[in-house]
Design a protein around this motif. Sequence first.
Motif, PDB file in Angstrom:
ATOM      1  N   SER A 228      -5.990  15.435 101.161  1.00 49.65           N
ATOM      2  CA  SER A 228      -5.905  15.223  99.712  1.00 49.65           C
ATOM      3  C   SER A 228      -4.872  16.135  99.061  1.00 49.65           C
ATOM      4  O   SER A 228      -4.781  16.193  97.833  1.00 49.65           O
ATOM      5  N   GLY A 229      -4.098  16.835  99.884  1.00 53.52           N
ATOM      6  CA  GLY A 229      -3.005  17.647  99.369  1.00 53.52           C
ATOM      7  C   GLY A 229      -3.335  19.093  99.082  1.00 53.52           C
ATOM      8  O   GLY A 229      -2.503  19.829  98.531  1.00 53.52           O
ATOM      9  N   ARG A 230      -4.506  19.549  99.461  1.00 50.99           N
ATOM     10  CA  ARG A 230      -4.890  20.945  99.210  1.00 50.99           C
ATOM     11  C   ARG A 230      -4.428  21.839 100.357  1.00 50.99           C
ATOM     12  O   ARG A 230      -4.357  21.419 101.509  1.00 50.99           O
ATOM     13  N   GLU A 231      -4.133  23.082 100.009  1.00 52.08           N
ATOM     14  CA  GLU A 231      -3.722  24.064 101.011  1.00 52.08           C
ATOM     15  C   GLU A 231      -4.956  24.814 101.489  1.00 52.08           C
ATOM     16  O   GLU A 231      -5.662  25.433 100.695  1.00 52.08           O
ATOM     17  N   VAL A 232      -5.210  24.767 102.793  1.00 49.69           N
ATOM     18  CA  VAL A 232      -6.458  25.283 103.349  1.00 49.69           C
ATOM     19  C   VAL A 232      -6.178  26.318 104.430  1.00 49.69           C
ATOM     20  O   VAL A 232      -5.300  26.124 105.280  1.00 49.69           O
ATOM     21  N   ILE A 233      -6.946  27.398 104.406  1.00 48.15           N
ATOM     22  CA  ILE A 233      -6.912  28.413 105.440  1.00 48.15           C
ATOM     23  C   ILE A 233      -8.257  28.393 106.165  1.00 48.15           C
ATOM     24  O   ILE A 233      -9.310  28.485 105.537  1.00 48.15           O
TER      25      ILE A 233
ATOM     26  N   GLU B  11     -17.124  17.062  94.878  1.00 44.98           N
ATOM     27  CA  GLU B  11     -17.855  17.151  93.611  1.00 44.98           C
ATOM     28  C   GLU B  11     -17.788  18.550  93.002  1.00 44.98           C
ATOM     29  O   GLU B  11     -17.782  18.699  91.778  1.00 44.98           O
ATOM     30  N   ARG B  12     -17.690  19.564  93.844  1.00 44.37           N
ATOM     31  CA  ARG B  12     -17.775  20.943  93.368  1.00 44.37           C
ATOM     32  C   ARG B  12     -16.432  21.635  93.219  1.00 44.37           C
ATOM     33  O   ARG B  12     -16.343  22.613  92.481  1.00 44.37           O
ATOM     34  N   LEU B  13     -15.423  21.166  93.922  1.00 46.20           N
ATOM     35  CA  LEU B  13     -14.126  21.837  93.839  1.00 46.20           C
ATOM     36  C   LEU B  13     -13.448  21.553  92.513  1.00 46.20           C
ATOM     37  O   LEU B  13     -13.537  20.438  91.990  1.00 46.20           O
ATOM     38  N   PRO B  14     -12.767  22.546  91.956  1.00 42.29           N
ATOM     39  CA  PRO B  14     -12.066  22.330  90.693  1.00 42.29           C
ATOM     40  C   PRO B  14     -10.869  21.408  90.850  1.00 42.29           C
ATOM     41  O   PRO B  14     -10.342  21.254  91.950  1.00 42.29           O
TER      42      PRO B  14
ATOM     43  N   GLN C  81      -5.208  29.271  97.428  1.00 43.54           N
ATOM     44  CA  GLN C  81      -5.579  28.448  98.572  1.00 43.54           C
ATOM     45  C   GLN C  81      -7.099  28.310  98.676  1.00 43.54           C
ATOM     46  O   GLN C  81      -7.848  29.064  98.064  1.00 43.54           O
ATOM     47  N   ILE C  82      -7.524  27.327  99.469  1.00 45.32           N
ATOM     48  CA  ILE C  82      -8.941  27.166  99.793  1.00 45.32           C
ATOM     49  C   ILE C  82      -9.180  27.839 101.143  1.00 45.32           C
ATOM     50  O   ILE C  82      -8.556  27.480 102.139  1.00 45.32           O
ATOM     51  N   VAL C  83     -10.062  28.808 101.165  1.00 38.89           N
ATOM     52  CA  VAL C  83     -10.421  29.497 102.405  1.00 38.89           C
ATOM     53  C   VAL C  83     -11.760  28.942 102.882  1.00 38.89           C
ATOM     54  O   VAL C  83     -12.743  28.953 102.141  1.00 38.89           O
ATOM     55  N   ILE C  84     -11.794  28.439 104.117  1.00 44.88           N
ATOM     56  CA  ILE C  84     -13.036  27.953 104.712  1.00 44.88           C
ATOM     57  C   ILE C  84     -13.369  28.860 105.884  1.00 44.88           C
ATOM     58  O   ILE C  84     -12.585  28.974 106.837  1.00 44.88           O
ATOM     59  N   CYS C  85     -14.530  29.493 105.828  1.00 47.10           N
ATOM     60  CA  CYS C  85     -14.909  30.491 106.817  1.00 47.10           C
ATOM     61  C   CYS C  85     -16.169  30.084 107.582  1.00 47.10           C
ATOM     62  O   CYS C  85     -17.171  29.701 106.967  1.00 47.10           O
ATOM     63  N   ASP C  86     -16.104  30.175 108.880  1.00 46.55           N
ATOM     64  CA  ASP C  86     -17.238  29.920 109.768  1.00 46.55           C
ATOM     65  C   ASP C  86     -18.055  31.210 109.838  1.00 46.55           C
ATOM     66  O   ASP C  86     -17.724  32.122 110.571  1.00 46.55           O
ATOM     67  N   ARG C  87     -19.125  31.287 109.036  1.00 50.21           N
ATOM     68  CA  ARG C  87     -20.025  32.431 108.847  1.00 50.21           C
ATOM     69  C   ARG C  87     -19.414  33.486 107.919  1.00 50.21           C
ATOM     70  O   ARG C  87     -18.214  33.677 107.852  1.00 50.21           O
TER      71      ARG C  87
ATOM     72  N   MET D 116     -16.441  29.128  90.493  1.00 51.79           N
ATOM     73  CA  MET D 116     -15.170  28.999  91.189  1.00 51.79           C
ATOM     74  C   MET D 116     -14.018  29.248  90.211  1.00 51.79           C
ATOM     75  O   MET D 116     -14.097  28.874  89.051  1.00 51.79           O
ATOM     76  N   THR D 117     -12.975  29.872  90.699  1.00 53.41           N
ATOM     77  CA  THR D 117     -11.841  30.191  89.842  1.00 53.41           C
ATOM     78  C   THR D 117     -10.675  29.262  90.142  1.00 53.41           C
ATOM     79  O   THR D 117     -10.578  28.677  91.214  1.00 53.41           O
ATOM     80  N   ALA D 118      -9.747  29.178  89.186  1.00 56.71           N
ATOM     81  CA  ALA D 118      -8.595  28.315  89.358  1.00 56.71           C
ATOM     82  C   ALA D 118      -7.634  28.862  90.402  1.00 56.71           C
ATOM     83  O   ALA D 118      -6.822  28.134  90.956  1.00 56.71           O
ATOM     84  N   GLN D 119      -7.731  30.167  90.698  1.00 56.73           N
ATOM     85  CA  GLN D 119      -6.768  30.765  91.610  1.00 56.73           C
ATOM     86  C   GLN D 119      -7.024  30.410  93.078  1.00 56.73           C
ATOM     87  O   GLN D 119      -6.146  30.521  93.912  1.00 56.73           O
ATOM     88  N   GLY D 120      -8.202  30.007  93.400  1.00 62.01           N
ATOM     89  CA  GLY D 120      -8.508  29.684  94.783  1.00 62.01           C
ATOM     90  C   GLY D 120     -10.003  29.546  94.963  1.00 62.01           C
ATOM     91  O   GLY D 120     -10.773  29.867  94.054  1.00 62.01           O
ATOM     92  N   VAL D 121     -10.427  29.073  96.127  1.00 65.00           N
ATOM     93  CA  VAL D 121     -11.845  28.831  96.385  1.00 65.00           C
ATOM     94  C   VAL D 121     -12.197  29.368  97.764  1.00 65.00           C
ATOM     95  O   VAL D 121     -11.441  29.185  98.728  1.00 65.00           O
ATOM     96  N   PHE D 122     -13.353  29.996  97.854  1.00 62.12           N
ATOM     97  CA  PHE D 122     -13.846  30.544  99.116  1.00 62.12           C
ATOM     98  C   PHE D 122     -15.109  29.787  99.519  1.00 62.12           C
ATOM     99  O   PHE D 122     -16.139  29.867  98.850  1.00 62.12           O
ATOM    100  N   ILE D 123     -15.020  29.029 100.626  1.00 64.46           N
ATOM    101  CA  ILE D 123     -16.127  28.212 101.131  1.00 64.46           C
ATOM    102  C   ILE D 123     -16.586  28.764 102.469  1.00 64.46           C
ATOM    103  O   ILE D 123     -15.758  29.101 103.328  1.00 64.46           O
ATOM    104  N   THR D 124     -17.906  28.847 102.660  1.00 68.02           N
ATOM    105  CA  THR D 124     -18.434  29.280 103.953  1.00 68.02           C
ATOM    106  C   THR D 124     -19.384  28.235 104.532  1.00 68.02           C
ATOM    107  O   THR D 124     -19.972  27.436 103.796  1.00 68.02           O
TER     108      THR D 124
END
Length: 208
Positions: free
Chosen positions: A32-37, A205-208, A92-98, A1-9
């Motif tokens: 928790s104050g994170r910006e999420v897409i 546990e896994r997010l920076p 930002q944190i991107v959370i994608c359904d599939r 994971m990079t400091a610039q953002g996180v991609f979660i699926t």
Amino acid sequence: MTAQGVFITFEGIDGSGKSTQVRLLADHLRASGREVILTREPGGSPGAEEIRRLVLEGDPDKWSAETEILLFTAARRDHLEKTIQPAVDAGQIVICDRFADSTRLYQGITRGDLRGVVDQLHDLMIGREPDLTFIIDMDPGIGLARAKGRNGTEERFEDFGESLQRKMRGGFLELAQEFSDRCVVVDGNRAIEDVAADVAQLADERLP
């Protein structure tokens, strides 16, 4: 994971509850104050949403697996360009359904021996894997009953029946081993809040 953002699926068979868990994780992270897409596949950008209607509605035999691979890859490329990568680059944190794991299974394995084609196109046109993938594991019979109970118009893959869902479940568990660096299997055969609690803890546990 990079400091610039996180991609979660989130991945799983139809009716596994992953879409609900996508929303609950987003709520948890925003609290928790994170910006999420939040986004989804197929779809997530105007062009990709047009392709979504083509592939998810209509007769189960409407497209061959080969044609579906091309359509999903086209949708994914537009989604990556217009939504995912800009948000990650903005921190930002991107959370994608599939994402691509679904194509690896639905078109690449369960409907023919096309996994190599899926991976070649993915490497050529997408070139990105998620930083973290939650696989919501669910009994195929229960999942299919849930999915069919939605009574929506996007049921083309559900109409292939429980045998496909069983192949999909086995395939997702195999993918979790293949991509063990990013995949986490979560038992979805429990109360929604219990699944959400596990997902939130694992994400923290896994997010920076």
